[in-house]
Design a protein around this motif. Structure first.
Motif, PDB file in Angstrom:
ATOM      1  N   VAL A   1       0.775  -1.014  -0.066  1.00  0.00           N
ATOM      2  CA  VAL A   1       0.118  -0.021   0.097  1.00  0.00           C
ATOM      3  C   VAL A   1       0.834   1.057  -0.088  1.00  0.00           C
ATOM      4  O   VAL A   1       1.473   1.331   0.940  1.00  0.00           O
ATOM      5  N   PRO A   2       0.993   2.100  -1.172  1.00  0.00           N
ATOM      6  CA  PRO A   2       1.777   3.028  -1.144  1.00  0.00           C
ATOM      7  C   PRO A   2       1.444   4.273   0.020  1.00  0.00           C
ATOM      8  O   PRO A   2       0.533   4.489   0.448  1.00  0.00           O
ATOM      9  N   GLY A   3       2.733   4.618   0.625  1.00  0.00           N
ATOM     10  CA  GLY A   3       2.428   5.618   1.691  1.00  0.00           C
ATOM     11  C   GLY A   3       2.525   5.007   3.129  1.00  0.00           C
ATOM     12  O   GLY A   3       2.404   5.701   3.960  1.00  0.00           O
ATOM     13  N   ARG A   4       2.141   3.651   3.168  1.00  0.00           N
ATOM     14  CA  ARG A   4       1.788   3.008   4.415  1.00  0.00           C
ATOM     15  C   ARG A   4       3.149   2.440   4.794  1.00  0.00           C
ATOM     16  O   ARG A   4       3.755   1.490   4.137  1.00  0.00           O
ATOM     17  N   GLN A   5       3.529   2.621   6.115  1.00  0.00           N
ATOM     18  CA  GLN A   5       4.619   1.848   6.810  1.00  0.00           C
ATOM     19  C   GLN A   5       4.333   0.864   7.385  1.00  0.00           C
ATOM     20  O   GLN A   5       3.154   0.438   8.071  1.00  0.00           O
ATOM     21  N   LEU A   6       5.010  -0.184   7.453  1.00  0.00           N
ATOM     22  CA  LEU A   6       4.900  -1.522   8.360  1.00  0.00           C
ATOM     23  C   LEU A   6       5.527  -1.398   9.536  1.00  0.00           C
ATOM     24  O   LEU A   6       6.614  -1.090   9.739  1.00  0.00           O
ATOM     25  N   GLY A   7       4.716  -1.749  10.500  1.00  0.00           N
ATOM     26  CA  GLY A   7       5.020  -1.858  11.940  1.00  0.00           C
ATOM     27  C   GLY A   7       5.731  -3.131  12.338  1.00  0.00           C
ATOM     28  O   GLY A   7       5.437  -4.253  11.823  1.00  0.00           O
ATOM     29  N   VAL A   8       7.036  -2.719  12.799  1.00  0.00           N
ATOM     30  CA  VAL A   8       7.905  -3.977  12.817  1.00  0.00           C
ATOM     31  C   VAL A   8       8.209  -4.304  14.613  1.00  0.00           C
ATOM     32  O   VAL A   8       8.533  -2.979  15.074  1.00  0.00           O
ATOM     33  N   ALA A   9       8.025  -5.328  15.172  1.00  0.00           N
ATOM     34  CA  ALA A   9       8.312  -5.669  16.359  1.00  0.00           C
ATOM     35  C   ALA A   9       9.455  -6.634  16.341  1.00  0.00           C
ATOM     36  O   ALA A   9       9.427  -7.640  15.726  1.00  0.00           O
ATOM     37  N   ILE A  10      10.562  -6.161  17.070  1.00  0.00           N
ATOM     38  CA  ILE A  10      11.813  -7.098  17.221  1.00  0.00           C
ATOM     39  C   ILE A  10      11.906  -7.908  18.644  1.00  0.00           C
ATOM     40  O   ILE A  10      11.659  -7.285  19.472  1.00  0.00           O
ATOM     41  N   VAL A  11      11.588  -9.022  18.662  1.00  0.00           N
ATOM     42  CA  VAL A  11      11.666 -10.011  19.932  1.00  0.00           C
ATOM     43  C   VAL A  11      13.122 -10.362  19.911  1.00  0.00           C
ATOM     44  O   VAL A  11      13.538 -11.496  19.142  1.00  0.00           O
ATOM     45  N   GLY A  12      13.702  -9.794  21.032  1.00  0.00           N
ATOM     46  CA  GLY A  12      15.173 -10.393  21.187  1.00  0.00           C
ATOM     47  C   GLY A  12      15.975  -9.015  20.896  1.00  0.00           C
ATOM     48  O   GLY A  12      16.049  -8.754  19.669  1.00  0.00           O
ATOM     49  N   PHE A  13      16.876  -8.532  21.724  1.00  0.00           N
ATOM     50  CA  PHE A  13      17.649  -7.440  21.355  1.00  0.00           C
ATOM     51  C   PHE A  13      18.880  -7.580  21.851  1.00  0.00           C
ATOM     52  O   PHE A  13      19.649  -6.896  22.417  1.00  0.00           O
ATOM     53  N   GLY A  14      19.599  -8.778  21.445  1.00  0.00           N
ATOM     54  CA  GLY A  14      20.912  -9.153  21.592  1.00  0.00           C
ATOM     55  C   GLY A  14      21.829  -8.627  20.466  1.00  0.00           C
ATOM     56  O   GLY A  14      21.421  -7.416  19.978  1.00  0.00           O
ATOM     57  N   THR A  15      22.980  -9.131  20.147  1.00  0.00           N
ATOM     58  CA  THR A  15      23.761  -8.292  19.011  1.00  0.00           C
ATOM     59  C   THR A  15      23.028  -8.334  17.802  1.00  0.00           C
ATOM     60  O   THR A  15      23.067  -7.501  17.089  1.00  0.00           O
ATOM     61  N   VAL A  16      22.134  -9.554  17.339  1.00  0.00           N
ATOM     62  CA  VAL A  16      21.627  -9.341  15.978  1.00  0.00           C
ATOM     63  C   VAL A  16      20.069  -8.625  16.178  1.00  0.00           C
ATOM     64  O   VAL A  16      20.058  -8.039  15.259  1.00  0.00           O
TER      65      VAL A  16
END
Length: 96
Positions: A4-19
């Motif tokens: 969808v043009p102009g729409r951002q995808l919301g990202v959740a990161i589970v695990g906040f180690g090195t990677v």
């Protein structure tokens, strides 16, 4: 929704180690404009906070928060089968 043009995808990161930190940095600093970090989920999240993550990002130790409606993409980086496997199955069932 993807495509969808102009729409951002919301990202959740589970695990906040090195990677997880590296993925978060890419999402936050790459000027693509179609991805937006909305949530970081990690154990003992207070000690993981960094100043380069935008202030509107939700930091939590609640894995269920990765499945909230503002999240389109769940990036699981904790590894192992438990609880990661369960989270991945639930995310897929939720359309993430």
């Amino acid at each position: 929704m993807a495509g969808v043009p102009g729409r951002q995808l919301g990202v959740a990161i589970v695990g906040f180690g090195t990677v997880g930190r590296s993925v978060a940095r890419i999402v936050c600093e790459t000027p693509r404009g179609d991805l937006r970090l909305v949530r970081v989920c990690n154990r003992d999240v207070a000690r993981k906070r960094v100043d380069w993550v935008p202030g509107d990002v939700d930091w939590t130790d609640d894995l269920d928060a990765a499945l909230r409606p503002d999240v389109d993409v769940v990036v699981e980086l904790i590894g192992g089968l438990t609880p990661a496997g369960d989270l991945v199955r639930r995310a897929l069932a939720a359309g993430k």
